[in-house]
Design a protein around this motif. Structure first.
Motif, PDB file in Angstrom:
ATOM      1  N   GLN A  38       0.844  -1.183   0.000  1.00  0.00           N
ATOM      2  CA  GLN A  38       0.000   0.000   0.000  1.00  0.00           C
ATOM      3  C   GLN A  38       0.879   1.233   0.000  1.00  0.00           C
ATOM      4  N   ALA A  39       0.809   1.953  -1.112  1.00  0.00           N
ATOM      5  CA  ALA A  39       1.552   3.207  -1.232  1.00  0.00           C
ATOM      6  C   ALA A  39       0.736   4.331  -0.608  1.00  0.00           C
ATOM      7  N   GLY A  41      -1.665   7.105   0.023  1.00  0.00           N
ATOM      8  CA  GLY A  41      -2.804   7.601  -0.733  1.00  0.00           C
ATOM      9  C   GLY A  41      -3.450   6.601  -1.661  1.00  0.00           C
ATOM     10  N   ASP A  42      -2.894   5.389  -1.711  1.00  0.00           N
ATOM     11  CA  ASP A  42      -3.427   4.363  -2.612  1.00  0.00           C
ATOM     12  C   ASP A  42      -4.106   3.243  -1.819  1.00  0.00           C
ATOM     13  N   ARG A  43      -4.851   2.435  -2.550  1.00  0.00           N
ATOM     14  CA  ARG A  43      -5.443   1.256  -1.932  1.00  0.00           C
ATOM     15  C   ARG A  43      -4.384   0.156  -1.842  1.00  0.00           C
ATOM     16  N   ARG A  44      -4.612  -0.755  -0.920  1.00  0.00           N
ATOM     17  CA  ARG A  44      -3.729  -1.910  -0.816  1.00  0.00           C
ATOM     18  C   ARG A  44      -3.903  -2.769  -2.055  1.00  0.00           C
ATOM     19  N   GLU A  45      -2.787  -3.219  -2.619  1.00  0.00           N
ATOM     20  CA  GLU A  45      -2.848  -4.038  -3.827  1.00  0.00           C
ATOM     21  C   GLU A  45      -2.062  -5.328  -3.628  1.00  0.00           C
ATOM     22  N   GLU A  87       8.528   3.559  -7.737  1.00  0.00           N
ATOM     23  CA  GLU A  87       7.101   3.230  -7.638  1.00  0.00           C
ATOM     24  C   GLU A  87       6.836   1.972  -6.822  1.00  0.00           C
ATOM     25  N   ALA A  90       6.293   1.545  -0.710  1.00  0.00           N
ATOM     26  CA  ALA A  90       5.006   1.220  -0.096  1.00  0.00           C
ATOM     27  C   ALA A  90       5.260   0.511   1.228  1.00  0.00           C
TER      28      ALA A  90
END
Length: 114
Positions: A38-39, A41-45, A87, A90
């Motif tokens: 999870q970065a 501001g992002d959702r967990r992927e 990128e 995370a």
């Protein structure tokens, strides 16, 4: 069941890190182990995972760079990350299942920056 993730840190682009996910209360070899990230501001992927039979699969963006493995004797799963990119920065989590319940490690921060 408890999962303890470790191994994160600061690494330069192109570098490598190995994350560990140590389990207690269950045998990791009996279940699927997934790695997620999870970065900010992002959702967990989902990043990838390893089945009880040892088969691995990965998100397209990490194929060829990341490798998931498991040491049954140590009851630990690993995420070897090579050729790291900014990128990839995370918090990384490991996940598994036992008796119908999902369990998550506490997360370990990976920062890829020069």
């Amino acid at each position: 069941v408890q999962l303890q993730a470790s191994g994160g840190g600061l690494v330069q682009p192109g570098g490598s890190l190995r994350l560990s996910c140590a389990a207690s209360g269950m045998r990791l070899s009996s279940s699927y182990v997934g790695w997620y990230r999870q970065a900010p501001g992002d959702r967990r992927e989902w990043v990838g995972g390893i089945t009880s039979g040892g088969f691995t699969n990965y998100q397209d963006s990490v194929k060829g760079r990341f490798t998931i493995s498991r040491d049954n004797a140590k009851n630990t799963a690993y995420l070897q990350m090579n050729s790291l990119k900014p990128e990839d920065t995370a918090v990384y989590y490991c996940n598994t299942f036992n008796l119908g319940s999902a369990y998550w490690g506490q997360g370990t921060l990976v920062t890829v920056s020069s």
